[in-house]
Design an enzyme around this catalytic site. Structure first.
Site, PDB file in Angstrom:
ATOM      1  N   LYS A  13     -23.903  -6.952  -5.330  1.00  0.00           N
ATOM      2  CA  LYS A  13     -24.924  -7.992  -5.550  1.00  0.00           C
ATOM      3  C   LYS A  13     -26.320  -7.497  -5.159  1.00  0.00           C
ATOM      4  O   LYS A  13     -27.277  -7.688  -5.892  1.00  0.00           O
ATOM      5  CB  LYS A  13     -24.616  -9.260  -4.723  1.00  0.00           C
ATOM      6  CG  LYS A  13     -23.330  -9.957  -5.076  1.00  0.00           C
ATOM      7  CD  LYS A  13     -23.192 -11.280  -4.350  1.00  0.00           C
ATOM      8  CE  LYS A  13     -23.100 -11.167  -2.830  1.00  0.00           C
ATOM      9  NZ  LYS A  13     -21.892 -10.492  -2.329  1.00  0.00           N
ATOM     10  N   ARG A  88     -22.967 -19.751  -0.026  1.00  0.00           N
ATOM     11  CA  ARG A  88     -21.708 -19.124   0.364  1.00  0.00           C
ATOM     12  C   ARG A  88     -20.646 -20.165   0.726  1.00  0.00           C
ATOM     13  O   ARG A  88     -19.536 -19.798   1.100  1.00  0.00           O
ATOM     14  CB  ARG A  88     -21.956 -18.239   1.570  1.00  0.00           C
ATOM     15  CG  ARG A  88     -21.947 -16.745   1.263  1.00  0.00           C
ATOM     16  CD  ARG A  88     -22.212 -16.030   2.555  1.00  0.00           C
ATOM     17  NE  ARG A  88     -21.801 -14.663   2.571  1.00  0.00           N
ATOM     18  CZ  ARG A  88     -22.643 -13.636   2.375  1.00  0.00           C
ATOM     19  NH1 ARG A  88     -23.889 -13.853   2.089  1.00  0.00           N
ATOM     20  NH2 ARG A  88     -22.195 -12.399   2.472  1.00  0.00           N
ATOM     21  N   ARG A 127     -20.319   2.645   2.572  1.00  0.00           N
ATOM     22  CA  ARG A 127     -21.681   2.226   2.217  1.00  0.00           C
ATOM     23  C   ARG A 127     -22.690   2.544   3.322  1.00  0.00           C
ATOM     24  O   ARG A 127     -22.438   2.344   4.496  1.00  0.00           O
ATOM     25  CB  ARG A 127     -21.656   0.720   1.953  1.00  0.00           C
ATOM     26  CG  ARG A 127     -22.999   0.126   1.691  1.00  0.00           C
ATOM     27  CD  ARG A 127     -22.841  -1.210   1.047  1.00  0.00           C
ATOM     28  NE  ARG A 127     -22.688  -2.282   2.016  1.00  0.00           N
ATOM     29  CZ  ARG A 127     -22.766  -3.575   1.685  1.00  0.00           C
ATOM     30  NH1 ARG A 127     -22.950  -3.925   0.425  1.00  0.00           N
ATOM     31  NH2 ARG A 127     -22.630  -4.494   2.600  1.00  0.00           N
ATOM     32  N   ARG A 160     -23.825  -0.513   8.377  1.00  0.00           N
ATOM     33  CA  ARG A 160     -23.937  -1.850   8.965  1.00  0.00           C
ATOM     34  C   ARG A 160     -22.720  -2.123   9.847  1.00  0.00           C
ATOM     35  O   ARG A 160     -21.604  -1.765   9.479  1.00  0.00           O
ATOM     36  CB  ARG A 160     -24.009  -2.903   7.852  1.00  0.00           C
ATOM     37  CG  ARG A 160     -25.369  -3.021   7.230  1.00  0.00           C
ATOM     38  CD  ARG A 160     -25.370  -3.851   5.971  1.00  0.00           C
ATOM     39  NE  ARG A 160     -24.569  -5.073   6.021  1.00  0.00           N
ATOM     40  CZ  ARG A 160     -24.489  -5.941   5.014  1.00  0.00           C
ATOM     41  NH1 ARG A 160     -25.159  -5.724   3.891  1.00  0.00           N
ATOM     42  NH2 ARG A 160     -23.749  -7.023   5.112  1.00  0.00           N
ATOM     43  N   ARG A 171     -14.458 -10.566   6.597  1.00  0.00           N
ATOM     44  CA  ARG A 171     -15.400 -11.042   5.581  1.00  0.00           C
ATOM     45  C   ARG A 171     -14.653 -11.403   4.298  1.00  0.00           C
ATOM     46  O   ARG A 171     -15.003 -12.380   3.624  1.00  0.00           O
ATOM     47  CB  ARG A 171     -16.475  -9.982   5.304  1.00  0.00           C
ATOM     48  CG  ARG A 171     -17.449  -9.832   6.475  1.00  0.00           C
ATOM     49  CD  ARG A 171     -18.280  -8.581   6.364  1.00  0.00           C
ATOM     50  NE  ARG A 171     -19.268  -8.643   5.308  1.00  0.00           N
ATOM     51  CZ  ARG A 171     -19.864  -7.563   4.805  1.00  0.00           C
ATOM     52  NH1 ARG A 171     -19.562  -6.362   5.245  1.00  0.00           N
ATOM     53  NH2 ARG A 171     -20.763  -7.697   3.858  1.00  0.00           N
TER      54      ARG A 171
HETATM   55  P1  AMP Z   1     -24.726 -10.080   3.163  1.00  0.00           P
HETATM   56  O1  AMP Z   1     -25.778  -9.060   3.426  1.00  0.00           O
HETATM   57  O2  AMP Z   1     -25.065 -11.029   2.060  1.00  0.00           O
HETATM   58  O3  AMP Z   1     -23.341  -9.464   3.001  1.00  0.00           O
HETATM   59  O4  AMP Z   1     -24.656 -11.007   4.480  1.00  0.00           O
HETATM   60  C1  AMP Z   1     -24.311 -10.447   5.744  1.00  0.00           C
HETATM   61  C2  AMP Z   1     -23.849 -11.543   6.689  1.00  0.00           C
HETATM   62  O5  AMP Z   1     -24.926 -12.496   6.891  1.00  0.00           O
HETATM   63  C3  AMP Z   1     -22.684 -12.391   6.203  1.00  0.00           C
HETATM   64  O6  AMP Z   1     -21.426 -11.779   6.435  1.00  0.00           O
HETATM   65  C4  AMP Z   1     -22.879 -13.668   7.031  1.00  0.00           C
HETATM   66  O7  AMP Z   1     -22.474 -13.475   8.369  1.00  0.00           O
HETATM   67  C5  AMP Z   1     -24.393 -13.812   7.026  1.00  0.00           C
HETATM   68  N1  AMP Z   1     -24.865 -14.622   5.863  1.00  0.00           N
HETATM   69  C6  AMP Z   1     -25.635 -14.201   4.822  1.00  0.00           C
HETATM   70  N2  AMP Z   1     -25.856 -15.194   3.944  1.00  0.00           N
HETATM   71  C7  AMP Z   1     -25.194 -16.274   4.426  1.00  0.00           C
HETATM   72  C8  AMP Z   1     -25.012 -17.612   3.974  1.00  0.00           C
HETATM   73  N3  AMP Z   1     -25.535 -18.041   2.808  1.00  0.00           N
HETATM   74  N4  AMP Z   1     -24.265 -18.446   4.736  1.00  0.00           N
HETATM   75  C9  AMP Z   1     -23.728 -18.039   5.903  1.00  0.00           C
HETATM   76  N5  AMP Z   1     -23.850 -16.801   6.387  1.00  0.00           N
HETATM   77  C10 AMP Z   1     -24.576 -15.911   5.675  1.00  0.00           C
END
Ligand code: AMP
Length: 216
Positions: A13, A88, A127, A160, A171
Site C-alpha cells: 500500500k 482499519r 522489508r 521497523r 498484525r
Molecule cells: P502501517 O504503517 O499502516 O502498517 O501502520 C503501522 C501501525 O500503526 C499499525 O500496525 C497500527 O499499530 C498503527 N496504525 C496505523 N494506522 C492505524 C489505524 N487506522 N488504526 C489503528 N492503528 C493504526
C-alpha cells in the site's frame, strides 16, 4: 480524486500510494507514517502509540478518527487525497463516511490490494524503511548494492520493530479480525475494486491505474 488503498500489511500500500500520489498530484496520507513521526518526535501521542504499534495492535479508534479529521479538513487535502492505513476498523470506516458527508465530498474508490499470506510474511521479514523519507525497500525486488542507505535521500535504512516475525503474526491476526470486515462495508457502498498485489511494483501500479479509469 479521493481514494483509499486497502489491504493487509505488506501488500504494498505504501509503495503504491506514493506512486499514485505523484501521478495524480494528491497527498498521500499514511496514518502509520504519521504515528511513526509522532513516536520519533517523542510526543504524547507517540509515546502512547509506540507500545501498541510494537505489539502489532491497533491504536484506538477515537485517536485515529481525530487524526484523520484534522488532516482531511486541512487545506492540503482540499483537492483530493489517497488514504493508506485508514480505515482499519468498521467504526473508523463509519466515522470517515460521516466526516466526508459533513464535508460535502465522497470517497471515489477503495482499492482492495490482495496477496497470499506466505508472501506477506516473507516480504515484511526483509522489508527496509528509510528513517528520513519513509521510502520502502524490498531487497528481493529492488536492486540494491547498499542495504544501509536510502537511494532517494541518503537516509538510514532500518527494519521497523513491527516488521519483526512475532509482531507480523499479530498484525495479520488483527487484520483478519478487525480490518478485513471493512471490505464488506465498502462492497455495500459499491466503491470497492480488487487488484492483485502479487506482481512487480510496476505491474501492480498499472493495474491500480487501470482500475481508476474503468470506474463507472
Ligand atoms: P502501517 O504503517 O499502516 O502498517 O501502520 C503501522 C501501525 O500503526 C499499525 O500496525 C497500527 O499499530 C498503527 N496504525 C496505523 N494506522 C492505524 C489505524 N487506522 N488504526 C489503528 N492503528 C493504526
Amino acid at each position: 480524486m479521493r481514494l483509499i488503498l486497502f489491504g493487509p500489511p505488506g501488500v504494498g500500500k505504501g509503495t503504491q500510494a506514493k506512486l499514485i500520489s505523484l501521478k495524480l498530484g494528491i497527498p498521500h496520507i499514511s496514518t502509520g507514517d504519521m504515528l511513526r513521526e509522532a513516536v520519533a518526535a517523542g510526543t504524547e501521542l507517540g509515546r502512547k502509540a509506540k507500545t501498541v504499534m510494537d505489539a502489532g495492535h491497533l491504536v484506538s479508534d477515537d485517536i485515529m478518527i481525530g487524526i484523520i479529521r484534522d488532516v482531511l479538513t486541512s487545506p492540503r487535502c482540499a483537492s483530493g487525497f489517497i488514504l493508506d492505513g485508514f480505515p482499519r476498523t468498521v467504526p473508523q470506516a463509519e466515522a470517515l463516511q460521516r466526516l466526508v458527508t459533513e464535508l460535502g465530498i465522497c470517497i471515489d474508490l477503495v482499492i482492495n490490494m490482495t496477496i497470499d499470506e506466505a508472501v506477506i510474511v516473507r516480504r515484511l521479514g526483509k522489508r527496509l524503511t528509510c528513517r528520513s523519507c519513509g521510502r520502502i525497500y524490498n531487497p528481493e525486488i529492488d536492486p540494491m548494492t547498499d542495504t544501509t542507505r536510502c537511494l532517494s535521500c541518503g537516509g538510514e535504512l532500518y527494519q521497523r520493530d513491527d516488521d519483526k516475525p512475532k509482531t507480523v503474526q499479530n498484525r495479520l491476526r488483527v487484520y483478519e479480525k478487525s480490518t478485513a470486515p471493512v471490505k464488506a462495508y465498502y462492497e455495500r457502498l459499491k466503491i470497492l475494486r480488487s487488484v492483485s498485489g502479487m506482481g512487480t511494483v510496476e505491474e501492480v501500479n498499472r493495474a491500480i491505474l487501470e482500475s481508476l479509469t474503468i470506474r463507472s
